[in-house]
Design a protein around this motif. Structure first.
Motif, PDB file in Angstrom:
ATOM      1  N   ALA A 184      45.466  39.506  34.596  1.00 62.09           N
ATOM      2  CA  ALA A 184      45.979  40.260  35.741  1.00 62.09           C
ATOM      3  C   ALA A 184      44.974  40.206  36.888  1.00 62.09           C
ATOM      4  O   ALA A 184      45.351  40.006  38.044  1.00 62.09           O
ATOM      5  CB  ALA A 184      46.245  41.705  35.335  1.00 62.09           C
ATOM      6  N   ALA A 185      43.700  40.365  36.556  1.00 57.86           N
ATOM      7  CA  ALA A 185      42.671  40.364  37.592  1.00 57.86           C
ATOM      8  C   ALA A 185      42.566  39.001  38.276  1.00 57.86           C
ATOM      9  O   ALA A 185      42.507  38.901  39.501  1.00 57.86           O
ATOM     10  CB  ALA A 185      41.327  40.758  36.987  1.00 57.86           C
ATOM     11  N   TYR A 186      42.593  37.939  37.474  1.00 54.44           N
ATOM     12  CA  TYR A 186      42.503  36.604  38.066  1.00 54.44           C
ATOM     13  C   TYR A 186      43.730  36.297  38.915  1.00 54.44           C
ATOM     14  O   TYR A 186      43.627  35.754  40.013  1.00 54.44           O
ATOM     15  CB  TYR A 186      42.334  35.538  36.979  1.00 54.44           C
ATOM     16  CG  TYR A 186      40.930  35.458  36.441  1.00 54.44           C
ATOM     17  CD1 TYR A 186      39.861  35.259  37.306  1.00 54.44           C
ATOM     18  CD2 TYR A 186      40.662  35.588  35.092  1.00 54.44           C
ATOM     19  CE1 TYR A 186      38.565  35.196  36.830  1.00 54.44           C
ATOM     20  CE2 TYR A 186      39.372  35.526  34.599  1.00 54.44           C
ATOM     21  CZ  TYR A 186      38.324  35.329  35.477  1.00 54.44           C
ATOM     22  OH  TYR A 186      37.047  35.268  35.005  1.00 54.44           O
ATOM     23  N   ALA A 187      44.904  36.657  38.403  1.00 55.46           N
ATOM     24  CA  ALA A 187      46.138  36.371  39.136  1.00 55.46           C
ATOM     25  C   ALA A 187      46.166  37.130  40.463  1.00 55.46           C
ATOM     26  O   ALA A 187      46.788  36.699  41.425  1.00 55.46           O
ATOM     27  CB  ALA A 187      47.356  36.743  38.290  1.00 55.46           C
ATOM     28  N   LEU A 188      45.475  38.267  40.489  1.00 60.55           N
ATOM     29  CA  LEU A 188      45.425  39.079  41.705  1.00 60.55           C
ATOM     30  C   LEU A 188      44.456  38.470  42.726  1.00 60.55           C
ATOM     31  O   LEU A 188      44.399  38.893  43.869  1.00 60.55           O
ATOM     32  CB  LEU A 188      44.982  40.495  41.334  1.00 60.55           C
ATOM     33  CG  LEU A 188      45.315  41.629  42.282  1.00 60.55           C
ATOM     34  CD1 LEU A 188      46.807  41.720  42.509  1.00 60.55           C
ATOM     35  CD2 LEU A 188      44.797  42.945  41.736  1.00 60.55           C
TER      36      LEU A 188
END
Lengths: 303, 259
Positions: A184-188
């Motif tokens: 989730a953090a990377y995709a954000l």
């Protein structure tokens, strides 16, 4: 299609098997209960002995006064203070080094041949006997680095002793962070560092801190690493203050116990059990603190 | 071969894309053009490569060991795989929503604020404004406006969590939105809400949605791409795909004969 009647199975056979299986469960339960009882019994025996024999020694005097009469009377305050100083310093050294090392192993090191070798080495170090660390500390910190028998050398030795466990524990705590959060953090669009410090570390923190507190507490209860590096049994004259304190050795609880016993009979038994009880309580308090920290952090996460 | 309508501008262009996981080829010579500000659904049996295709676009596959990607991808005129390409800018432009809702274990506010804080350095009033707007767009505002600063994202229901993830993604203001089976973990009512959201977002965003739900694909999309065994079998207007497909396998799949 019933299976009874096939393969020579009869209703009676099944009943017999059922009965045997039920009995097996009961028997198994009995074993489990027995083993638990033995383990618990040992704990109760230890705690009971120390409590029963140690409590009579406890008094405000005992906790707040230095030993008197050639170590045979008085209290154990310098020993308590020394143990707290050793523990605090160890915690301070081990927290940044151990945690950052664990973070590196978990997040950046990958899984190459060298990294696997390092990881294996750290694992073996975590199982290395404490006396080895004591000798290592003596040879490196006391002699080569010319720190002498001192609090400083004790900190470094205890830190070396506690580090492997903390590194491994930190690495595990980080690896337990769900991959879905990292994704989730990377995709954000968070960078690697932001992902680590904003998402991964906060999630892993309770586990990390618990590990650090527990292992520094454990280290401070060990006698052998400080035997040759920081421990003094008897001090003539006043205790040094300020920075001077770090250059000198210190009394401490585990060392006091070991020496006290070796003095064979000169020290009242009551005093030794009392010291035993204080050391145990100290470690219990630390463990309890670790549990509290973890529980609070968990609560904050899910509140 | 591949059908494409040319009425709207193309925002994602893919040519000759091959993706390998070690020895196994997950995507075979894919070429496709994705239309701007439209909804494209990706359908096909499990393991057909549609998720791989989606995750190749925002380089979420980078983290997989042993992956090899060949071919040419252009997103809004830029090659995300070019040497020195800015990965963070790519993900600022291309947002993603996952199958399982994955809010961060922090407050609703902190969840939505994370993106704009990290990308644009917003804080204070400006940040509040962006967070509220995103929560409104994700149709979550009315349900959380009273306690979104205090309440942990994990304490929302599954459907609310997924809308929170959509709000978190929207707060970065992406142009392109990738959704990987966004409703498959949700109940029918939450699914309907997310579908409605997709409809509302499509006016201003390009959406690519992977789904196993064929009715959903038909309901929400302008275009549909049918994948099978790592190949893009057919790609065109959803109406055509669902009523009058060119290929036999597409026909079989959309009529429920397999998959």
């Amino acid at each position: 299609m019933a299976i009874v009647g096939k393969f020579g199975l009869s209703e009676a056979d099944l009943r017999k098997r059922d009965q045997a299986r039920q009995q097996g469960s009961t028997l198994y339960r009995g074993w489990l209960l027995g083993a638990t009882a033995i383990a618990l019994g040992i704990i109760v025996l230890i705690l009971g002995t120390i409590l029963v024999r140690g409590i009579p020694a406890l008094s405000w005097q005992f906790l707040s006064q230095p030993p008197t009469d050639g170590m045979t009377g008085g209290g154990i305050w310098p020993q308590i203070r020394g143990s707290l100083v050793l523990m605090g310093g160890t915690f301070a050294v081990v927290l940044p080094v151990g945690v950052l090392g664990g973070v590196y192993l978990a997040e950046y090191a990958g899984n190459g041949r060298w990294v696997r070798l390092v990881r294996g080495a750290v694992t073996s170090l975590a199982g290395t006997p404490a006396i080895i660390y004591g000798l290592f500390g003596f040879a490196v910190f006391v002699i080569s680095m010319k720190l002498g028998i001192s609090v400083l050398a004790g900190w470094l030795t205890l830190a070396t002793f506690a580090l492997p466990v903390i590194v491994l524990n930190t690495e595990n705590a980080i690896k337990l962070v769900p991959e879905s959060l990292t994704e989730a953090a990377y995709a954000l669009g968070l960078s690697r560092c932001q992902t680590l410090y904003r998402v991964v570390l906060p999630h892993a923190l309770p586990g990390i801190v618990t590990g650090v507190v527990l292992s520094s507490g454990r280290a401070a209860g060990e006698a052998t690493p400080i035997l040759l590096t920081a421990g003094i049994y008897y001090r003539s004259g006043a205790a040094p203050t300020g920075m001077e304190m770090l250059r000198k050795g210190t009394e401490n609880l585990p060392y006091h116990l070991a020496e006290g016993y070796r003095q064979g009979g000169k020290i009242p038994e009551k005093t030794i059990w009392g010291t035993c009880l204080v050391l145990m309580l100290l470690v219990l308090v630390i463990n309890f603190a670790a549990i509290l920290i973890r529980a609070r952090a968990r609560q904050k996460q899910i509140a | 071969m591949i059908e494409t309508a040319t009425s709207t501008p193309v925002v994602i262009g893919v040519r000759g894309l091959n993706v390998f996981y070690g020895e196994k080829q997950a995507l075979k010579n894919i070429s496709a053009e994705i239309h701007e500000k439209k909804v494209t659904t990706l359908i096909g049996p499990s393991g057909c490569g549609k998720s791989t295709f989606l995750r190749t676009l925002n380089r979420m596959n980078d983290r997989i060991e042993g992956i090899r990607i060949e071919g040419d991808i252009q997103i809004a005129g830029e090659d995300p795989y070019a040497k020195g390409a800015d990965l963070l800018a790519l993900r600022r432009r291309v947002g993603m929503v996952f199958q399982k809702p994955n809010p961060f274990p922090m407050t609703i506010y902190e969840n939505v604020a994370m993106g704009p804080k990290m990308h644009y350095g917003l804080r204070g009033k400006q940040l509040d404004e962006v967070v509220e707007e995103a929560l409104r767009e994700a149709a979550l505002w009315d349900e959380v406006k009273d306690d979104f600063r205090k309440k942990n994202g994990l304490n929302l229901s599954g459907g609310q969590q997924q809308r929170l993830c959509i709000a978190r993604m929207l707060a970065v203001r992406p142009e392109i939105i990738l959704m990987d089976e966004p409703c498959s973990a949700l109940d029918p009512i939450s699914t309907a809400k997310v579908e409605e959201l997709i409809g509302q977002l499509s006016g201003a965003h390009t959406l690519l949605v992977v789904t196993h739900n064929l009715q959903q694909a038909e309901r929400i999309s302008d275009y549909t791409a049918f994948f099978m065994f790592g190949e893009l079998v057919e790609h065109g207007h959803s109406k055509a795909i669902f009523t009058d497909p060119v290929h036999r396998s597409t026909q079989d799949y959309v009529s429920g004969r397999f998959g």
